[in-house]
Design an enzyme around this catalytic site. Structure first.
Site, PDB file in Angstrom:
ATOM      1  N   ASP A  64      -3.086   0.072  11.401  1.00  0.00           N
ATOM      2  CA  ASP A  64      -1.960  -0.660  11.976  1.00  0.00           C
ATOM      3  C   ASP A  64      -0.669   0.135  12.000  1.00  0.00           C
ATOM      4  O   ASP A  64      -0.631   1.328  11.724  1.00  0.00           O
ATOM      5  CB  ASP A  64      -1.802  -2.056  11.380  1.00  0.00           C
ATOM      6  N   LYS A 122       1.312  -4.175  15.564  1.00  0.00           N
ATOM      7  CA  LYS A 122       2.127  -4.644  16.675  1.00  0.00           C
ATOM      8  C   LYS A 122       2.571  -3.452  17.508  1.00  0.00           C
ATOM      9  O   LYS A 122       2.780  -2.360  17.005  1.00  0.00           O
ATOM     10  CB  LYS A 122       3.332  -5.444  16.204  1.00  0.00           C
ATOM     11  N   MET A 157      10.480  -5.948   3.343  1.00  0.00           N
ATOM     12  CA  MET A 157      10.659  -6.888   4.460  1.00  0.00           C
ATOM     13  C   MET A 157      11.912  -7.750   4.275  1.00  0.00           C
ATOM     14  O   MET A 157      11.917  -8.930   4.604  1.00  0.00           O
ATOM     15  CB  MET A 157       9.431  -7.815   4.585  1.00  0.00           C
TER      16      MET A 157
HETATM   17  N1  SAH Z   1       1.548  -2.362   1.965  1.00  0.00           N
HETATM   18  C1  SAH Z   1       2.819  -1.779   2.265  1.00  0.00           C
HETATM   19  C2  SAH Z   1       3.877  -2.804   2.549  1.00  0.00           C
HETATM   20  C3  SAH Z   1       3.683  -3.539   3.831  1.00  0.00           C
HETATM   21  S1  SAH Z   1       4.909  -4.735   4.128  1.00  0.00           S
HETATM   22  C4  SAH Z   1       3.234  -0.875   1.112  1.00  0.00           C
HETATM   23  O1  SAH Z   1       2.628  -0.896   0.060  1.00  0.00           O
HETATM   24  O2  SAH Z   1       4.165  -0.097   1.291  1.00  0.00           O
HETATM   25  C5  SAH Z   1       5.946  -3.904   5.266  1.00  0.00           C
HETATM   26  C6  SAH Z   1       7.229  -3.484   4.608  1.00  0.00           C
HETATM   27  O3  SAH Z   1       7.014  -2.325   3.844  1.00  0.00           O
HETATM   28  C7  SAH Z   1       8.331  -3.115   5.559  1.00  0.00           C
HETATM   29  O4  SAH Z   1       8.995  -4.236   6.038  1.00  0.00           O
HETATM   30  C8  SAH Z   1       9.206  -2.282   4.680  1.00  0.00           C
HETATM   31  O5  SAH Z   1       9.971  -3.084   3.833  1.00  0.00           O
HETATM   32  C9  SAH Z   1       8.189  -1.568   3.832  1.00  0.00           C
HETATM   33  N2  SAH Z   1       7.858  -0.219   4.343  1.00  0.00           N
HETATM   34  C10 SAH Z   1       6.662   0.244   4.722  1.00  0.00           C
HETATM   35  N3  SAH Z   1       6.729   1.551   5.060  1.00  0.00           N
HETATM   36  C11 SAH Z   1       8.013   1.913   4.878  1.00  0.00           C
HETATM   37  C12 SAH Z   1       8.721   3.136   5.026  1.00  0.00           C
HETATM   38  N4  SAH Z   1       8.141   4.259   5.436  1.00  0.00           N
HETATM   39  N5  SAH Z   1      10.035   3.148   4.719  1.00  0.00           N
HETATM   40  C13 SAH Z   1      10.657   2.045   4.284  1.00  0.00           C
HETATM   41  N6  SAH Z   1      10.042   0.869   4.141  1.00  0.00           N
HETATM   42  C14 SAH Z   1       8.734   0.806   4.426  1.00  0.00           C
END
Ligand code: SAH
Length: 508
Positions: free
Chosen positions: A36, A58, A173
């Site tokens: 994704d 998305k 998020m």
């Molecule tokens: N499973 C993922 C989280 C998914 S929820 C994890 O463990 O990182 C999605 C959220 O993750 C986004 O809204 C943001 O808050 C954060 N996120 C994911 N990748 C990111 C990145 N490269 N930089 C900053 N925030 C990130």
């Protein structure tokens, strides 16, 4: 049929180097990869070329595939006996709905494994220079979602505990609700001056970090226009960033370069540039194709023992020559006794990959250098084989022939302009999103010129042209363009070192 296995794999936060070795191995064995939005698509390079890839994130204007459908897709593919890699951003079990997917698999008797990944909050902290816990300041850490769900309102969180009972807070998020989050924390007792860091696109060259006070951060974010994906880190530890930041201090951080070589050959340059913090985009303006006619080469291959020396002046030439050697049912023994001459260390490395050591690498890594050193050792009466590209200069045959040698120079590859790349490059140039284009040979420039013709001058705008060496520079200048940078020595390492210097001077 025995079902396949599903691997829920954490892809890490973005930097492809942050995928685990186990994750990479699982990707490599999968029959299907389902990925994704937040999983770096570069990682798909680890897949088997014949594996199926399915995007469920998305995309612009479209919603992601609903979770129920993803769950069912995992079950369907595994039931069909396929091994499935489910690649998820960060860690699968941190706000990634990995738990829902695993439960569905379990209930459908599909075997699965979970491969943890580096979660965005941890990675963002590391790359922004924020130790999440610190003996002197805080001993606890919480990961929270700032996303509001109708059935579980953010406003109903136990703000009292969050505000005063915990040290460092990381919100995922949380960007749309940042104002509410900060107000609630202040209302329940967090000091207004508590430092906050917002880290967008953590671990990628487009990472942006903003720091401020809890009572001001929401307004700062709004005026800076920082959008998701970003994590919010709240707590005294954020102060360490000033001393501990390293990523956004790298010399080429925030710079974006276009590389115009075919992917396979750009890898070395990509690694060098990324190590300096730069973002690289590879859109080859040349593609390697077979010669229209192999007969000259095949004749030479039939009498390899006649040659005193084999002159190789490019990685492509080496690959093409050895490829043809093998497809004519010959092997390295056919080259016994033939002196191997490589134009420079990069070409030599490719030759070594085939199990041969070059006998000669000139001091000056150019055709001129090859000629000079061969002439010094005496070439009269000797027969040389010089497999080359269609558009190679005739310097080597001309000068060696003039000195009494005989040079056969069969064409072993051609460079052609790939189709369909114009639009991508046009978009990048028009948007002014490139700091520079790096040209590593005359043909990379010639093909770009051929793509856009006179329009190139208009499109170029503030984008610099960097050249690997004098010949490429000459080609660029011939078309009326300025060469912003050319390293003293024509190697990729020297070009990258020169780029670092160049931007240092720009800032000074
Ligand atoms: N499973 C993922 C989280 C998914 S929820 C994890 O463990 O990182 C999605 C959220 O993750 C986004 O809204 C943001 O808050 C954060 N996120 C994911 N990748 C990111 C990145 N490269 N930089 C900053 N925030 C990130």
């Amino acid at each position: 049929m025995k079902p396949g296995k599903v691997y829920l794999i954490g892809a890490g936060p973005g930097d492809p180097g942050l995928l685990t070795i186990k994750g990479r191995d699982c990707l490599a064995l999968a029959d299907v990869v389902i990925y994704d939005y937040l999983a770096n698509p570069v990682l798909l390079g680890y897949m088997r070329p014949d594996a199926e890839r399915i995007y469920v994130g998305k995309s612009r204007g479209k919603h992601s595939v609903p979770q129920d459908e993803i769950n069912q897709l995992l079950v369907d593919k595994a039931t069909a006996g396929l091994n499935v890699a489910r690649l998820k951003g960060g860690d699968p079990y941190v706000f990634g709905r990995g738990g829902e997917e695993a439960t569905y698999l379990h209930r459908n008797q599909i075997p699965f494994e979970v491969v943890p990944g580096v979660t965005a909050g941890f990675a963002a902290a590391a790359y922004a220079g924020i130790p999440l816990t610190h003996r002197d300041i805080t001993t606890s850490l919480a990961l929270l979602t700032g996303h509001e769900r109708p059935e579980r309102k953010l406003s109903s969180l136990d703000w009292q505990k969050l505000a005063t009972g915990l040290g460092t807070l990381i919100f995922y998020m949380g960007m749309t609700n940042l104002k509410m989050i900060s107000e609630k924390l202040i209302e329940h007792g967090r000091p207004v001056e508590t430092p906050v860091a917002i880290i967008q696109w953590a671990t990628l060259p487009r990472q942006r970090t903003l720091t401020g006070r809890l009572d001001q951060i929401a307004d700062q974010v709004a005026s800076a226009g920082i959008k998701p994906p970003a994590v919010i880190i709240i707590g005294e530890v954020v102060r360490y960033r000033e001393e501990l930041r390293w990523y956004d201090n790298l010399p080429l951080f925030g710079r974006r370069f276009l590389l115009t070589r075919p992917y396979a050959q750009a890898a070395g340059m990509v690694a060098l540039l990324q190590a300096q913090g730069a973002e690289t985009i590879c859109i080859p303006t040349i593609e390697i194709a077979e010669p229209t006619d192999w007969s000259d080469c095949d004749q030479a291959l039939a009498r390899l023992s006649d040659y005193a020396g084999l002159i190789l002046t490019s990685a492509n030439g080496v690959e093409a020559f050895f490829g043809r050697l093998s497809s004519r049912n010959l092997d390295l023994r056919a080259l016994a006794g033939v002196e191997i001459i490589a134009v420079g260390p990069k070409t030599a490395r490719v030759i070594e990959k085939y199990g041969l050591k070059p006998d000669l690498i000139p001091q000056d890594f150019r055709a001129e250098g090859v000629v000079e050193e061969l002439l010094a050792s005496g070439v009269s009466g000797k027969h040389y084989l010089y497999p080359r590209t269609e558009i190679a200069r005739s310097l080597i045959p001309d000068r060696l022939n003039a000195a009494g040698a005989q040079v056969d120079a069969p064409v072993v590859y051609r460079t052609i302009a790939p189709q369909g790349k114009q639009e991508m490059i046009r978009h990048l140039l028009e948007a002014g999103e490139l700091d520079a284009i790096c040209f590593s040979s005359s043909s990379t420039f010639d093909n770009l010129q051929a793509m856009f013709g006179d329009e190139l001058a208009k499109l170029k705008k503030a984008t610099d042209f960097f050249s690997i060496g004098p010949l490429t520079s000459k080609t660029i200048r011939k078309h009326g363009f300025e060469v912003a940078l050319e390293p003293a020595k024509s190697t990729l390492d020297d070009l990258v070192t020169a780029m670092v210097e160049y931007y240092k001077n720009c800032e000074a």
